[in-house]
Design an enzyme around this catalytic site. Structure first.
Site, PDB file in Angstrom:
ATOM      1  CB  CYS A  41     -52.084  89.144  -3.840  1.00  0.00           C
ATOM      2  SG  CYS A  41     -52.823  89.547  -2.255  1.00  0.00           S
TER       3      CYS A  41
HETATM    4  P1  NAP Z   1     -51.734  78.768  -6.730  1.00  0.00           P
HETATM    5  O1  NAP Z   1     -50.658  78.026  -7.411  1.00  0.00           O
HETATM    6  O2  NAP Z   1     -52.884  79.225  -7.541  1.00  0.00           O
HETATM    7  O3  NAP Z   1     -52.247  77.818  -5.555  1.00  0.00           O
HETATM    8  C1  NAP Z   1     -53.238  78.207  -4.638  1.00  0.00           C
HETATM    9  C2  NAP Z   1     -53.920  76.980  -4.076  1.00  0.00           C
HETATM   10  O4  NAP Z   1     -54.584  76.291  -5.131  1.00  0.00           O
HETATM   11  C3  NAP Z   1     -52.970  75.979  -3.447  1.00  0.00           C
HETATM   12  O5  NAP Z   1     -53.596  75.357  -2.369  1.00  0.00           O
HETATM   13  C4  NAP Z   1     -52.767  74.993  -4.586  1.00  0.00           C
HETATM   14  O6  NAP Z   1     -52.360  73.714  -4.171  1.00  0.00           O
HETATM   15  C5  NAP Z   1     -54.155  74.945  -5.163  1.00  0.00           C
HETATM   16  N1  NAP Z   1     -54.210  74.454  -6.528  1.00  0.00           N
HETATM   17  C6  NAP Z   1     -53.191  74.315  -7.423  1.00  0.00           C
HETATM   18  N2  NAP Z   1     -53.663  73.816  -8.587  1.00  0.00           N
HETATM   19  C7  NAP Z   1     -54.998  73.625  -8.423  1.00  0.00           C
HETATM   20  C8  NAP Z   1     -56.026  73.148  -9.265  1.00  0.00           C
HETATM   21  N3  NAP Z   1     -55.785  72.757 -10.518  1.00  0.00           N
HETATM   22  N4  NAP Z   1     -57.291  73.125  -8.777  1.00  0.00           N
HETATM   23  C9  NAP Z   1     -57.557  73.522  -7.519  1.00  0.00           C
HETATM   24  N5  NAP Z   1     -56.611  73.970  -6.670  1.00  0.00           N
HETATM   25  C10 NAP Z   1     -55.345  74.030  -7.119  1.00  0.00           C
HETATM   26  O7  NAP Z   1     -51.190  80.033  -5.977  1.00  0.00           O
HETATM   27  P2  NAP Z   1     -49.931  80.089  -5.024  1.00  0.00           P
HETATM   28  O8  NAP Z   1     -48.724  79.875  -5.857  1.00  0.00           O
HETATM   29  O9  NAP Z   1     -50.139  79.207  -3.862  1.00  0.00           O
HETATM   30  O10 NAP Z   1     -50.044  81.588  -4.473  1.00  0.00           O
HETATM   31  C11 NAP Z   1     -49.598  82.689  -5.193  1.00  0.00           C
HETATM   32  C12 NAP Z   1     -50.732  83.361  -5.955  1.00  0.00           C
HETATM   33  O11 NAP Z   1     -51.780  83.694  -5.070  1.00  0.00           O
HETATM   34  C13 NAP Z   1     -50.306  84.662  -6.579  1.00  0.00           C
HETATM   35  O12 NAP Z   1     -50.813  84.758  -7.884  1.00  0.00           O
HETATM   36  C14 NAP Z   1     -50.936  85.719  -5.681  1.00  0.00           C
HETATM   37  O13 NAP Z   1     -51.150  86.956  -6.302  1.00  0.00           O
HETATM   38  C15 NAP Z   1     -52.189  85.049  -5.290  1.00  0.00           C
HETATM   39  N6  NAP Z   1     -52.723  85.646  -4.042  1.00  0.00           N
HETATM   40  C16 NAP Z   1     -53.811  86.478  -4.108  1.00  0.00           C
HETATM   41  C17 NAP Z   1     -54.303  87.083  -2.964  1.00  0.00           C
HETATM   42  C18 NAP Z   1     -55.489  88.004  -3.018  1.00  0.00           C
HETATM   43  O14 NAP Z   1     -56.087  88.237  -1.974  1.00  0.00           O
HETATM   44  N7  NAP Z   1     -55.873  88.538  -4.155  1.00  0.00           N
HETATM   45  C19 NAP Z   1     -53.701  86.830  -1.741  1.00  0.00           C
HETATM   46  C20 NAP Z   1     -52.599  85.987  -1.707  1.00  0.00           C
HETATM   47  C21 NAP Z   1     -52.131  85.390  -2.864  1.00  0.00           C
HETATM   48  P3  NAP Z   1     -50.783  73.355  -4.079  1.00  0.00           P
HETATM   49  O15 NAP Z   1     -50.227  74.218  -3.032  1.00  0.00           O
HETATM   50  O16 NAP Z   1     -50.831  71.938  -3.695  1.00  0.00           O
HETATM   51  O17 NAP Z   1     -50.207  73.617  -5.429  1.00  0.00           O
END
Ligand code: NAP
Ligand code: MG
Length: 487
Positions: free
Chosen positions: A285
């Site tokens: 991120c």
């Molecule tokens: P994501 O698609 O938003 O998923 C994050 C988590 O949410 C996963 O456990 C996912 O489950 C779950 N999830 C998906 N749809 C959901 C829903 N409708 N309701 C509740 N939970 C749901 O993110 P990602 O692809 O795993 O990670 C990448 C993103 O994280 C990037 O945008 C990155 O910038 C951000 N990030 C931010 C930080 C920070 O500290 N600011 C740190 C790391 C990452 P599933 O895995 O089962 O889909």
């Protein structure tokens, strides 16, 4: 140590529980035919069981006291170190990151457990003077209850550690919906928590799809939600949790800029931005997404960036010589490649690209683009190894350009000009501003979090003070003696 295909399970009320939903497999992103972990997804019924177990376990966990809870977390830290190699190998097999990065993440996660374990000894409240002669006014902290934890796959151990450790320390119980791409790492952490002495029901793991996360945050018994992930999912969660008035902390995406001033140390700046943009295959991120060159020139810097990026070695994270692993999934690869194509169609130019191995694997070439700031890639977070070079005539223009996204996570600036540094610290819209350092990386004991769409609603995680504020209720106690008990 070879990683064999292993099965993972949800963990509810102190026991491994096979899901009653569909089967799921995690494939190795370096060898997409190889299954690393299999499991069956948990469904609403198991979510209900986990919430019930967490509710039942709460009072005894609270009563145990913060120092005893801290000792259990310290025992977990020791077990994480003891099992470090197994966790790192599993992480590399599921996620694809180079083993050295997995090992560093394991160490940082163990440190996180130790840090919060020790912060058990911090003061918990404040005493205030009273206008009544024998009255004492104290603030006290109480647990929130059940905390719903939802984590992404990019730091499959560290991000859960940031959230689960302080939640447990402060007497809460946890229901954790971990990322679907990294079930093996989640299972290993859960096993360690249990072995370290976390009582049954206090920490529960659900392996399930995003929709289960949605049900978790909607559950009326879940008092607080801590989420890290993408902006769209974050906004969906914000709407649900705010509507029912539960406590919420979210860390979302970023579109981090690196400002290169005319006096920047060229080698330091080039090494830092290449590491920050391409490390972990750009799946951080805090990755640098835009390089903003301030003023004319910068030929030497650009040449060095191009050379470093073109020379990056891609391949399986288990291979020692590899610097950049594959990307998390075939669909993520397609999204990144489509974003590069769109940038070119919108007037962008590819300045440098690394070679992609000919072997199977979700590889994306680390890419440096240049082009107009109107390109979509300058606004949307593309979660991969792609960075865009932009130009600004003055520092004021560069800061305005850096701020021209809805994100505000990190930024970096390379210069030794003290005035410029102050201007950046004051005006860059970013929660973390790094001077002469990469936009990635942070200390676990310093506040971490973004501004604008990168964080909601503001309280920051990681640091023990911020964690105590989020994971507890603060009450103010006015204590007067009953008549006849004066000393
Ligand atoms: P994501 O698609 O938003 O998923 C994050 C988590 O949410 C996963 O456990 C996912 O489950 C779950 N999830 C998906 N749809 C959901 C829903 N409708 N309701 C509740 N939970 C749901 O993110 P990602 O692809 O795993 O990670 C990448 C993103 O994280 C990037 O945008 C990155 O910038 C951000 N990030 C931010 C930080 C920070 O500290 N600011 C740190 C790391 C990452 P599933 O895995 O089962 O889909
Ligand atoms: Mg996702």
């Amino acid at each position: 140590m070879p990683v064999l295909t292993r099965s993972a399970s949800s963990f509810i009320d102190g026991a491994w529980v096979e899901g009653n939903g569909p089967s799921a497999s995690r494939f190795n992103p370096s060898a997409p035919g190889d299954v690393v972990t299999t499991y069956r997804q948990a469904d609403s019924q198991l979510l209900e069981r986990a919430v019930d177990a967490a509710a039942t376990a709460g009072p005894a966990w609270d009563k145990l006291g913060i120092l005893a809870r801290g000792r259990i977390l310290a025992a977990a830290a020791a077990l994480i170190r003891e099992r470090g190699e197994q966790i790192a190998q599993t992480m590399t097999a599921e996620h694809g990151k180079p083993l050295t990065e997995s090992r560093m993440e394991v160490e940082a996660s163990a440190d996180t457990f130790d840090y919060h374990a020790w912060s058990a000894r911090n003061p918990v409240g404040t005493e205030y003077p009273s206008s009544h002669p024998e009255e004492r006014i104290l603030t006290i902290r109480r647990p929130l209850g059940i905390v719903g934890v939802i984590t992404p796959w990019n730091f499959p151990l560290q991000i859960p550690a940031w959230k689960i450790t302080p939640a447990l320390l402060h007497g809460n119980t946890v229901v954790w919906k971990s990322a679907s791409h990294t079930p093996g790492v989640s299972g290993l952490l859960m096993g360690i928590l249990s072995e370290a002495g976390i009582p049954a029901g206090v920490a529960n793991l659900l392996l399930g799809p995003g929709s289960l996360g949605s049900e978790l945050v909607s559950h009326p018994k879940v008092a607080a939600v801590t989420f890290t992930g993408s902006v769209p999912v974050g906004h969906h969660i914000r709407d649900i949790v705010s509507r029912r008035g539960a406590k919420l902390q979210m860390e979302l995406g970023g579109h981090n800029a690196a400002l290169i001033l005319p006096d920047a140390d060229v080698e330091l700046a080039a090494t830092s931005v290449v590491n920050a943009a391409m490390g972990s295959t750009g799946q951080k991120c805090t990755a640098t997404r835009r390089i903003i060159l301030v003023g004319d020139g910068h030929e030497e810097f650009l040449k060095l960036v191009q050379k470093k990026v073109a020379g990056l070695i891609l391949g399986p994270g288990s291979d020692r010589s590899v610097q950049i692993g594959p990307i998390i999934s075939p669909s993520a690869r397609d999204e990144v490649m489509a974003a590069i194509d769109l940038a070119v169609a919108e007037g962008g130019e590819v300045l440098a690209q690394a070679h992609v191995p000919q072997t199977a694997g979700n590889y994306v070439p680390p890419t440096v683009l240049s082009g107009p700031p109107t390109m979509t890639i300058c606004q949307e977070e593309v979660f991969g190894p792609v960075v865009t070079v932009l130009r600004a005539a003055t520092l004021t223009e560069a800061i305005a350009l850096a701020n021209n996204t809805r994100f505000g996570l990190t930024a970096s600036v390379f210069t030794s000009d003290e005035r410029a540094i102050r201007q950046c610290l004051d005006h860059l819209e970013a929660g973390l501003v790094k001077v002469n350092a990469p936009s990635t990386g942070s200390e676990l004991h310093a506040p971490f979090g973004g501004l604008k769409d990168s964080t909601f609603p503001g309280p920051r995680e990681q640091n023990s003070t911020a964690a105590a504020a989020f994971f507890t209720i603060e009450k103010t106690a006015y204590l007067r003696l009953a008549p006849g008990t004066e000393s």
